[in-house]
Design a protein around this motif. Structure first.
Motif, PDB file in Angstrom:
ATOM      1  N   LYS B  56       0.901  -1.219  -0.008  1.00 12.71           N
ATOM      2  CA  LYS B  56      -0.167  -0.003  -0.109  1.00 12.71           C
ATOM      3  C   LYS B  56       0.898   1.119  -0.155  1.00 12.71           C
ATOM      4  O   LYS B  56       2.083   1.192   0.440  1.00 12.71           O
ATOM      5  N   HIS B  57       0.409   2.329  -0.559  1.00 13.70           N
ATOM      6  CA  HIS B  57       1.195   3.597  -0.772  1.00 13.70           C
ATOM      7  C   HIS B  57       0.172   4.642  -0.194  1.00 13.70           C
ATOM      8  O   HIS B  57      -0.837   4.777  -0.417  1.00 13.70           O
ATOM      9  N   ARG B  62       5.645   3.661   1.747  1.00 12.77           N
ATOM     10  CA  ARG B  62       5.010   2.356   1.108  1.00 12.77           C
ATOM     11  C   ARG B  62       5.238   1.323   2.184  1.00 12.77           C
ATOM     12  O   ARG B  62       6.232   1.301   3.031  1.00 12.77           O
ATOM     13  N   VAL B  63       4.204   0.585   2.347  1.00 12.84           N
ATOM     14  CA  VAL B  63       4.060  -0.393   3.366  1.00 12.84           C
ATOM     15  C   VAL B  63       3.837  -1.713   2.567  1.00 12.84           C
ATOM     16  O   VAL B  63       3.064  -1.884   1.574  1.00 12.84           O
ATOM     17  N   THR B  64       4.454  -2.714   3.084  1.00 13.12           N
ATOM     18  CA  THR B  64       4.231  -4.057   2.645  1.00 13.12           C
ATOM     19  C   THR B  64       4.043  -5.074   3.652  1.00 13.12           C
ATOM     20  O   THR B  64       4.128  -4.755   4.777  1.00 13.12           O
ATOM     21  N   LEU B  65       3.291  -6.062   3.270  1.00 15.59           N
ATOM     22  CA  LEU B  65       2.775  -6.883   4.199  1.00 15.59           C
ATOM     23  C   LEU B  65       2.891  -8.322   3.706  1.00 15.59           C
ATOM     24  O   LEU B  65       2.518  -8.513   2.651  1.00 15.59           O
ATOM     25  N   SER B  72       5.985  -7.057   8.337  1.00  8.75           N
ATOM     26  CA  SER B  72       5.584  -5.781   7.398  1.00  8.75           C
ATOM     27  C   SER B  72       6.825  -4.963   7.519  1.00  8.75           C
ATOM     28  O   SER B  72       7.760  -4.849   8.385  1.00  8.75           O
ATOM     29  N   SER B  73       6.823  -4.053   6.288  1.00  8.27           N
ATOM     30  CA  SER B  73       7.987  -3.127   6.219  1.00  8.27           C
ATOM     31  C   SER B  73       7.520  -1.640   5.849  1.00  8.27           C
ATOM     32  O   SER B  73       6.208  -1.753   5.221  1.00  8.27           O
ATOM     33  N   LEU B  74       7.863  -0.643   6.521  1.00 12.23           N
ATOM     34  CA  LEU B  74       7.291   0.711   6.078  1.00 12.23           C
ATOM     35  C   LEU B  74       8.496   1.312   5.632  1.00 12.23           C
ATOM     36  O   LEU B  74       9.724   1.381   5.997  1.00 12.23           O
ATOM     37  N   LEU B  75       8.455   1.907   4.304  1.00 12.79           N
ATOM     38  CA  LEU B  75       9.569   2.631   3.502  1.00 12.79           C
ATOM     39  C   LEU B  75       9.081   3.943   3.656  1.00 12.79           C
ATOM     40  O   LEU B  75       7.984   4.397   3.288  1.00 12.79           O
ATOM     41  N   ILE B  76       9.977   4.938   3.844  1.00 14.69           N
ATOM     42  CA  ILE B  76       9.940   6.425   3.748  1.00 14.69           C
ATOM     43  C   ILE B  76      10.655   6.902   2.691  1.00 14.69           C
ATOM     44  O   ILE B  76      11.893   6.761   3.117  1.00 14.69           O
ATOM     45  N   THR B  77      10.471   7.409   1.676  1.00 16.96           N
ATOM     46  CA  THR B  77      11.289   7.535   0.644  1.00 16.96           C
ATOM     47  C   THR B  77      11.609   9.300   0.379  1.00 16.96           C
ATOM     48  O   THR B  77      10.718   9.834   1.179  1.00 16.96           O
ATOM     49  N   ALA B  78      12.859   9.628   0.090  1.00 18.80           N
ATOM     50  CA  ALA B  78      13.348  10.848   0.129  1.00 18.80           C
ATOM     51  C   ALA B  78      12.843  11.752   1.573  1.00 18.80           C
ATOM     52  O   ALA B  78      12.111  12.741   1.587  1.00 18.80           O
ATOM     53  N   SER B  79      13.585  11.349   2.710  1.00 15.92           N
ATOM     54  CA  SER B  79      13.143  11.524   4.134  1.00 15.92           C
ATOM     55  C   SER B  79      13.360  13.209   4.093  1.00 15.92           C
ATOM     56  O   SER B  79      14.317  13.791   3.296  1.00 15.92           O
ATOM     57  N   ARG B  80      12.809  13.701   5.131  1.00 16.56           N
ATOM     58  CA  ARG B  80      12.842  15.056   5.416  1.00 16.56           C
ATOM     59  C   ARG B  80      13.006  15.204   6.841  1.00 16.56           C
ATOM     60  O   ARG B  80      12.921  14.419   7.731  1.00 16.56           O
ATOM     61  N   ALA B  81      13.722  16.268   7.195  1.00 13.66           N
ATOM     62  CA  ALA B  81      14.012  16.421   8.812  1.00 13.66           C
ATOM     63  C   ALA B  81      12.708  16.296   9.518  1.00 13.66           C
ATOM     64  O   ALA B  81      12.489  15.943  10.758  1.00 13.66           O
ATOM     65  N   ALA B  82      11.430  16.596   8.844  1.00 10.62           N
ATOM     66  CA  ALA B  82      10.534  16.657   9.474  1.00 10.62           C
ATOM     67  C   ALA B  82       9.694  15.188   9.968  1.00 10.62           C
ATOM     68  O   ALA B  82       8.862  14.927  10.497  1.00 10.62           O
TER      69      ALA B  82
END
Lengths: 119, 108
Positions: B56-57, B62-65, B72-82
């Motif tokens: 799911k996006h 992006r989360v996979t199960l 499950s994994s959580l991917l944060i792309t192009a991370s920001r300081a926030a």
């Protein structure tokens, strides 16, 4: 719209005193949850309300802890004869949860918690 | 032990990099949810993935199960300081349980 509101935001009290923590859920949310979070830890489930009844209060640590909910809205968590190990952040959350669907199937909306410190 | 357990416990990256964190659980589930918690605040719901979904996006998330591996994994792309926060997974099967979280620090 208004989110989940908790009061007080901070509470400092002496060991042995009773404390009351309040939670105002989002209007229309039938499910309400209380959690406890110790410093740097995950969330410890305390109790779940569906309407005014509590189908699951298995997480309450001892009989010093009690909670009630009135009018399907506001909830109060009471800790009697507080101990130092009760110091933590107490978080409340609410969600839509049509009766019969079970809890945990809808996103939960959290308040910012009450930071409780027992001296 | 807790139903959902995140890995790693802490993650430090620079802005623009991707951040990946994992969650493992023990019993069958109805769904798995990811939440973010900024310091001193309550948790904010990020994404819910049902047991019959695999990916799911949502924006940069992006989360996979993988129900066969109970993970499950959580991917944060192009991370920001926030994005600096603690991230928790939570599983729902009867009881709703949170893991201990992954603390993510994104430096400019």
């Amino acid at each position: 719209g208004a989110g989940v509101s908790q009061s007080p935001s901070n509470k400092v009290t002496e060991k042995g005193k009773d404390v009351e923590l309040r939670c105002d859920p989002i209007s229309g949310h039938t499910a309400l949850y209380w959690y406890r979070q110790s410093l740097g830890q995950g969330l410890e489930f305390l109790i779940y309300f569906q309407g005014n009844s509590a189908p699951d209060k298995s997480g309450l640590p001892s009989d010093r802890f009690s909670a009630e909910r009135t009018g399907g809205s506001v909830s109060t968590l009471t800790i009697q004869r507080t101990q130092q190990e009760d110091s933590a952040v107490y978080l409340c959350a609410s969600s839509l949860a049509p009766p019969g669907t079970g809890y945990g199937n809808q996103p939960q909306h959290f308040g910012d918690g009450t930071r409780l410190s027992i001296l | 032990s807790q139903q959902g357990e995140e890995d790693p416990q802490a993650l430090s990256i620079q802005e623009g990099e991707n951040a990946t964190m994992n969650c493992s659980y023990k019993t069958s589930i109805n769904n798995l949810q990811w939440y973010r918690q900024n310091s001193g605040r309550g948790l904010v719901h990020l994404i819910l993935i049902r047991s019959n979904e695999r990916e799911k996006h949502s924006g940069r998330l992006r989360v996979t199960l993988d129900t066969s591996k109970k993970s499950s994994s959580l991917l944060i792309t192009a991370s920001r300081a926030a994005d600096t926060a603690s991230y928790f997974c939570a599983t729902a099967q009867g009881k709703f349980q949170f893991g201990a979280g992954t603390q993510v620090v994104v430096t400019p």
